[in-house]
Design an enzyme around this catalytic site. Structure first.
Site, PDB file in Angstrom:
ATOM      1  N   LYS A 184      22.666  33.488  34.459  1.00  0.00           N
ATOM      2  CA  LYS A 184      22.622  32.374  35.409  1.00  0.00           C
ATOM      3  C   LYS A 184      23.160  32.850  36.756  1.00  0.00           C
ATOM      4  O   LYS A 184      24.348  33.152  36.881  1.00  0.00           O
ATOM      5  CB  LYS A 184      23.499  31.212  34.918  1.00  0.00           C
ATOM      6  CG  LYS A 184      23.298  29.970  35.761  1.00  0.00           C
ATOM      7  CD  LYS A 184      24.487  29.022  35.735  1.00  0.00           C
ATOM      8  CE  LYS A 184      25.367  29.137  36.939  1.00  0.00           C
ATOM      9  NZ  LYS A 184      24.769  28.827  38.235  1.00  0.00           N
ATOM     10  N   GLU A 259      35.416  39.183  35.864  1.00  0.00           N
ATOM     11  CA  GLU A 259      35.597  39.881  37.151  1.00  0.00           C
ATOM     12  C   GLU A 259      35.882  38.790  38.171  1.00  0.00           C
ATOM     13  O   GLU A 259      34.983  38.060  38.557  1.00  0.00           O
ATOM     14  CB  GLU A 259      34.308  40.613  37.555  1.00  0.00           C
ATOM     15  CG  GLU A 259      33.851  41.680  36.591  1.00  0.00           C
ATOM     16  CD  GLU A 259      34.642  42.950  36.727  1.00  0.00           C
ATOM     17  OE1 GLU A 259      35.378  43.105  37.716  1.00  0.00           O
ATOM     18  OE2 GLU A 259      34.547  43.795  35.821  1.00  0.00           O
ATOM     19  N   CYS A 293      34.825  40.282  46.964  1.00  0.00           N
ATOM     20  CA  CYS A 293      35.970  40.078  46.054  1.00  0.00           C
ATOM     21  C   CYS A 293      37.091  41.067  46.356  1.00  0.00           C
ATOM     22  O   CYS A 293      38.260  40.735  46.256  1.00  0.00           O
ATOM     23  CB  CYS A 293      35.520  40.210  44.610  1.00  0.00           C
ATOM     24  SG  CYS A 293      34.590  41.714  44.298  1.00  0.00           S
ATOM     25  N   GLU A 393      42.978  33.483  48.118  1.00  0.00           N
ATOM     26  CA  GLU A 393      41.718  34.143  48.473  1.00  0.00           C
ATOM     27  C   GLU A 393      40.915  33.198  49.365  1.00  0.00           C
ATOM     28  O   GLU A 393      40.639  32.062  48.983  1.00  0.00           O
ATOM     29  CB  GLU A 393      40.914  34.453  47.207  1.00  0.00           C
ATOM     30  CG  GLU A 393      39.641  35.205  47.513  1.00  0.00           C
ATOM     31  CD  GLU A 393      38.780  35.453  46.274  1.00  0.00           C
ATOM     32  OE1 GLU A 393      38.577  34.521  45.494  1.00  0.00           O
ATOM     33  OE2 GLU A 393      38.319  36.589  46.120  1.00  0.00           O
TER      34      GLU A 393
END
Ligand code: NAP
Length: 489
Positions: A184, A259, A293, A393
């Site tokens: 997905k 991850e 990331c 983040e």
């Protein structure tokens, strides 16, 4: 097989069992170009019924005697290699699709991400048939050995920042180990992976081995995680969703790899080549609009060179101007969506209100069209490590600069985060470089560079950046399971 560079339509349906099909009850969702705010197309939106169809197709190819299982590993490798060739030749086509869907510069999608995806396939094609077990001496009257078997149907869920590349980081090792995949993509950016599925069919990947099912995370993602026919979950995305997904996978006790995000320190010592470090600092945070990331979102600078380094960094940032992502000269594209741009702007406001010193950017910009979600490269100086912009983040072009005194202070500040995805150290002192590499708690440490990746080198997180590795031979662990065989002699 001759691969041509012809351009076809952009697929917008689900790819299940080797065919593009409508979603259950014809459901769709719209996808937009973030640089123009225009609708690109309506994409089929999968439901749990569609997930079930995709999983059944993938399961069928895991059965003994299926086309995929009968193929020699070397022949699977040839299909992967052909697919990589197609990606290489059509980097222009798939790169454009990625750019209009994600807003990233064509320079990145065509010349960096797509070649990286192709290299990943070439690399893992080489592993096909080479993931072996051992013979294990146990006792005289026994022959004992291990088999490294494919885990089965891999359920993969991927984010929007590197839609094609990060999907291939999961698909390539999974296929090399003989698995099948139901994946997905992120709703913001489903199109490049659908194009990839079209290429996979052309390369000769048997129907059902790869299924691509766009749709809402909470619907499709959950249905993949819950499905008893899915054997493992390979997820890349935010820590928040990763945490939810892991708890959910506990119900069916699925193997999970995560991850996740990062708040990576980019540490510049006084003895570094400051020109190189300033270029590196920009690449670390502004490449990919900061939607990376591993972005070096915290710049840690040794006090004695703070002013000199910052003047170089600020000058360079001022020259980074947003442009049309389809222009090959553009290096700063559009933020992926209005929602993400609003998040970035909220963080910028929080930096200002918490008292950080804004020294570059700090506002939206445009490219002369009055449209698009563009944000200026933004730099905050004299950031307190307790401020929100130093801890959370942001996933956008916002840099938080923090001063440090010496190696110990740099390591302490660098490690003062719940994340542990990546870090960089800039120094000419070899001993300091090695000491820092050991002391930093992160899955990747770059020395005198930033943002370099290779399919042979594992990538993944420590701490709340997740577990399991993409890339390198470590990735094979996720997609195989060991069976011990004991033969009484
Ligand atoms: P996200 O919101 O976590 O979404 C990631 C994927 O999960 C998307 O496909 C999303 O679908 C799906 N999803 C959302 N809710 C779900 C649920 N309840 N159950 C199952 N799946 C669900 O992350 P993102 O905003 O796309 O990506 C940014 C994040 O990814 C950042 O935190 C970044 O650091 C991280 N990331 C990590 C790495 C790495 O290698 N460590 C690489 C790239 C990005 P929808 O799109 O439909 O919501």
């Amino acid at each position: 097989m001759t691969v041509t560079a012809e351009k076809g339509a952009i697929p917008n349906k689900l790819f299940i069992n080797g065919e593009f099909v409508d979603a259950h009850k014809g459901a769709t969702f719209a996808t937009f170009n973030p640089a123009t705010e225009e609708k690109i197309t309506d994409v089929a939106s999968a439901s749990p019924e569609d997930v079930d169809k995709a999983v059944k197709a993938a399961r069928a190819q895991m059965e003994p005697g299926s086309e995929w299982q009968k193929m020699k590993p070397r022949d699977r490798a040839k299909v992967m290699w052909r697919l990589a060739d197609i990606l290489t030749v059509r980097a222009d086509e798939i790169g454009r699709i990625e750019t209009i869907d994600n807003g990233k510069p064509i320079f990145e999608s065509q010349f960096v991400d797509t070649p990286a995806a192709a290299e990943c396939l070439y690399y893992f094609a080489g592993w096909s048939g080479k993931v072996t077990g051992d013979t294990v001496p146990v006792q005289e009257n026994a022959f004992t050995y291990t088999l490294r078997e494919p885990i089965g149907v891999v359920g993969a869920i991927t984010p929007w920042n590197f839609p094609l590349m990060l999907a291939v980081w999961k698909i390539a090792p999974a296929l090399a180990c003989g698995n099948t995949v139901v994946i997905k993509p992120a709703s913001n950016t489903s199109l490049s992976l659908l194009k990839f599925a079209e290429y996979a069919k052309e390369a000769g990947l048997p129907a059902g081995v790869l299924n691509v099912i766009p749709g809402r995370g909470s619907v499709v993602g959950n249905a993949i995680v819950d499905h008893p026919g899915v054997d493992c979950i390979a997820f890349t995305g935010s820590a928040e969703v990763g945490r939810e997904l892991m708890a959910r996978a506990a119900k069916t006790l699925k193997k999970v790899s995560l991850e996740l995000g990062g708040k990576s320190p980019n540490i510049v010592f006084a003895d570094a080549d400051l020109d190189a470090a300033s270029r590196g600092a920009l690449n670390a945070i502004f490449y990919g609009k900061g939607e990376v990331c591993a972005a070096g979102s915290r710049l840690l600078v040794e006090e004695s060179v703070h002013d000199e380094l910052m003047s170089k960094v600020i000058e360079r940032a001022g020259k980074m101007v947003a442009g049309d992502p389809l222009n090959p000269k553009t290096r700063l594209g559009a933020i992926v969506s209005k929602e993400q741009m609003d998040t970035v702007m909220r963080y910028i406001e929080s930096g200002k209100s918490e008292g950080a010193k804004l020294v570059a950017g700090g506002e939206r910009t445009d490219i002369g069209t009055g449209k698009g979600y563009f944000v200026k490269p933004t730099i905050f100086d004299d950031v307190d490590p307790q401020m929100k912009i130093a801890r959370e983040e942001i996933f956008g072009p916002v840099l938080a600069t923090i001063r440090f005194k010496d190696l110990d202070d740099a390591i302490a500040k660098g490690n003062a985060t719940v994340y542990g995805l990546a870090a960089a150290v800039w120094t000419r002192d070899v001993s300091k470089a090695h000491r820092a590499a050991r002391a930093i708690k992160a899955g990747t440490v770059w020395e005198n560079t930033y943002n370099l990746y290779d399919p042979a080198l594992p990538f993944g997180g420590f701490k709340e950046s997740g577990f399991g590795r993409d890339q390198g031979k470590d990735a094979l662990e996720k997609y195989t399971q060991t069976k011990s065989v004991w033969i009484n002699l």
